[in-house]
Design a protein around this motif. Structure first.
Motif, PDB file in Angstrom:
ATOM      1  N   MET A   1       0.480   0.712   3.565  1.00  0.00           N
ATOM      2  CA  MET A   1      -0.372   0.121   4.608  1.00  0.00           C
ATOM      3  C   MET A   1       0.398  -0.963   5.362  1.00  0.00           C
ATOM      4  SD  MET A   1      -4.222  -0.157   3.038  1.00  0.00           S
ATOM      5  CE  MET A   1      -5.428   1.124   3.447  1.00  0.00           C
ATOM      6  N   ASN A   2       1.194  -1.748   4.643  1.00  0.00           N
ATOM      7  CA  ASN A   2       1.963  -2.808   5.307  1.00  0.00           C
ATOM      8  C   ASN A   2       2.965  -2.237   6.305  1.00  0.00           C
ATOM      9  OD1 ASN A   2       0.925  -5.230   4.330  1.00  0.00           O
ATOM     10  ND2 ASN A   2       2.060  -5.052   2.404  1.00  0.00           N
ATOM     11  N   ALA A   3       3.638  -1.172   5.891  1.00  0.00           N
ATOM     12  CA  ALA A   3       4.617  -0.540   6.795  1.00  0.00           C
ATOM     13  C   ALA A   3       3.919  -0.062   8.059  1.00  0.00           C
ATOM     14  CB  ALA A   3       5.295   0.625   6.087  1.00  0.00           C
TER      15      ALA A   3
ATOM     16  N   ASP B   1       2.160   9.806  -1.655  1.00  0.00           N
ATOM     17  CA  ASP B   1       3.458  10.114  -2.273  1.00  0.00           C
ATOM     18  C   ASP B   1       3.833   9.057  -3.316  1.00  0.00           C
ATOM     19  OD1 ASP B   1       6.015  11.713  -2.259  1.00  0.00           O
ATOM     20  OD2 ASP B   1       6.809   9.751  -1.708  1.00  0.00           O
ATOM     21  N   THR B   2       3.605   7.804  -2.972  1.00  0.00           N
ATOM     22  CA  THR B   2       3.935   6.720  -3.914  1.00  0.00           C
ATOM     23  C   THR B   2       3.056   6.830  -5.160  1.00  0.00           C
ATOM     24  OG1 THR B   2       4.414   5.313  -2.018  1.00  0.00           O
ATOM     25  CG2 THR B   2       4.162   4.213  -4.149  1.00  0.00           C
TER      26      THR B   2
ATOM     27  N   ARG C   1       6.789   5.088   3.676  1.00  0.00           N
ATOM     28  CA  ARG C   1       7.197   4.132   4.721  1.00  0.00           C
ATOM     29  C   ARG C   1       7.454   4.866   6.035  1.00  0.00           C
ATOM     30  NH1 ARG C   1      11.525   0.232   1.569  1.00  0.00           N
ATOM     31  NH2 ARG C   1      10.505   0.383  -0.454  1.00  0.00           N
ATOM     32  N   LEU C   2       8.027   6.051   5.881  1.00  0.00           N
ATOM     33  CA  LEU C   2       8.378   6.830   7.069  1.00  0.00           C
ATOM     34  C   LEU C   2       7.121   7.319   7.805  1.00  0.00           C
ATOM     35  CD1 LEU C   2      11.232   7.629   7.977  1.00  0.00           C
ATOM     36  CD2 LEU C   2      10.860   9.838   6.908  1.00  0.00           C
TER      37      LEU C   2
ATOM     38  N   ALA D   1       4.129   6.162   7.517  1.00  0.00           N
ATOM     39  CA  ALA D   1       3.365   4.989   7.970  1.00  0.00           C
ATOM     40  C   ALA D   1       3.935   4.487   9.291  1.00  0.00           C
ATOM     41  CB  ALA D   1       3.417   3.886   6.912  1.00  0.00           C
ATOM     42  N   SER D   2       5.257   4.476   9.413  1.00  0.00           N
ATOM     43  CA  SER D   2       5.905   3.985  10.635  1.00  0.00           C
ATOM     44  C   SER D   2       5.625   4.942  11.790  1.00  0.00           C
ATOM     45  CB  SER D   2       7.419   3.855  10.415  1.00  0.00           C
ATOM     46  OG  SER D   2       7.676   2.972   9.352  1.00  0.00           O
ATOM     47  N   ARG D   3       5.730   6.241  11.512  1.00  0.00           N
ATOM     48  CA  ARG D   3       5.488   7.226  12.583  1.00  0.00           C
ATOM     49  C   ARG D   3       4.035   7.174  13.042  1.00  0.00           C
ATOM     50  NH1 ARG D   3       7.384  12.908  10.449  1.00  0.00           N
ATOM     51  NH2 ARG D   3       6.873  13.567  12.550  1.00  0.00           N
ATOM     52  N   MET D   4       3.135   7.088  12.094  1.00  0.00           N
ATOM     53  CA  MET D   4       1.706   7.084  12.446  1.00  0.00           C
ATOM     54  C   MET D   4       1.327   5.797  13.187  1.00  0.00           C
ATOM     55  SD  MET D   4      -0.025   8.709   9.054  1.00  0.00           S
ATOM     56  CE  MET D   4       0.076  10.457   8.644  1.00  0.00           C
TER      57      MET D   4
END
Ligand code: ADP
Length: 327
Positions: A20-22, A145-146, A269-270, A272-275
């Motif tokens: 969520m932070n990412a 995934d995590t 992270r990936l 989250a960043s793209r979304m």
């Protein structure tokens, strides 16, 4: 012509999930890149109702991409279920001039966003932040995934002690309504059986298989149970099996909240960043009231009104794989 969005708010709502932070970072930085003002809203819809809203800068999100949890905090907000609560939320957004919202959360949060965006002229973009992966219209959700990797790591450890003692272990993973964590982590750790809320379990068949394995002196057995399975979780399943197979050493292990925490995986992270980036692009391009997912590695947009109606389906083939590989 749609009015241009100039000030956006971002919030994390419902159950927290790693990544969520990412995602917050991506929303804030993309917004600023496009010249928007970005506001953080604390504790999900509660911050909207209580006016707990603050201006964010690029530096507000420094050094958080690797952190679990959410710097914006999250909550379940009862008041937002009521028209009065949502009116308060709207008035508070207006005080700050906020004219667009990004909501990172699960299907409940999307339902809230859908109702709010139908009532008021503030466009909402939903981003799937949930460890459960139970939302249709995206192949992955931020945090899944995590969570699943945390479960796999923990189950591997239990397997070592299980093997040393010839025990039957019943491990409970999270998933009150959805069996994805159980299914993925169960297949990845070689579970003999996986019990999930979406499927009825033939418990007699499970017992028969275990008895057969006992006959073959295969005493190390692993069953993965989602917390919301039809029997009510691993403790209940353990009781039933122990009663029927008294000579087996049955042990129950509940993984619990460790599955929600920890540093997000590279994959989370990936996405989250793209979304997060895509959500802001949507607001700029006037693609309003959608939820952003990823399908076949491409961004995928589902109207919020449709998003709350559908659930992801468990693949029959995956269930077959579990059976075949456990034999
Ligand atoms: P998640 O987003 O993880 O599924 P919840 O189901 O608890 O979590 O939903 C988060 C919040 O979204 C709720 O506490 C509430 O504030 C809001 N919400 C959920 N459903 C509705 C609804 N039908 N009407 C208004 N708000 C809702």
């Amino acid at each position: 012509m749609k009015k241009k969005v100039t000030k956006i708010g971002v919030l994390t709502s419902g159950g927290d999930s790693p990544g969520m932070n990412a995602c917050v970072r991506a929303v804030v930085r993309t917004g600023i890149y496009h010249g928007l003002e970005v506001f953080g809203i604390m504790r999900g819809y509660t911050g909207m109702v209580e006016n707990d809203i603050f201006k964010m800068e690029g530096r507000s999100v420094a050094n958080i991409i690797q952190r679990g949890g959410t710097i914006l905090k999250t909550s379940r907000c009862k008041e937002f279920f009521t028209p009065e609560g949502r009116k308060k939320a709207y008035d508070n957004l207006k005080k700050h001039g906020i004219d667009g919202l990004v909501i990172i959360g699960g299907d409940g949060s999307f339902r809230g966003a859908q109702i709010f965006s139908n009532e008021y002229d503030i466009p909402c973009i939903g981003l799937p932040g949930t460890i459960d992966k139970d939302i249709a219209g995206t192949d992955f959700t931020i945090g899944f995934d995590t969570a699943v990797n945390t479960a796999v790591e923990a189950i591997d450890k239990v397997r070592d002690t299980m093997d040393a003692h010839d025990r039957l272990f019943i491990i409970e993973v999270m998933g009150r309504d959805a069996g994805y964590i159980a299914l993925h982590s169960g297949i990845a750790t070689g579970a003999e059986n996986i019990l999930i809320p979406e499927r009825k379990t033939d418990i007699e068949e499970v017992i028969r298989q275990l008895a057969e394995k006992e006959r073959r002196h295969k005493l190390v057995n692993l069953i993965v149970v989602a917390e919301g399975d039809e029997f009510g979780g691993a403790n209940e399943v353990g009781k039933i099996i122990q009663e029927r197979l008294p000579q087996q050493e049955v042990r129950v292990c509940i993984l619990g909240h460790i599955q929600r925490g920890g540093s997000p995986s590279c994959f989370d992270r990936l996405i989250a960043s793209r979304m997060g980036y895509s959500a802001v692009e949507c607001l700029i391009e006037g693609k309003y009231n959608v939820f952003v997912g990823i399908v076949n590695n491409r961004m995928h947009y589902t109207p919020l009104n449709d998003a709350v109606k559908k659930k992801q389906r468990i693949s029959e083939e995956w269930m077959k794989i579990v059976k075949i590989l456990a034999s």
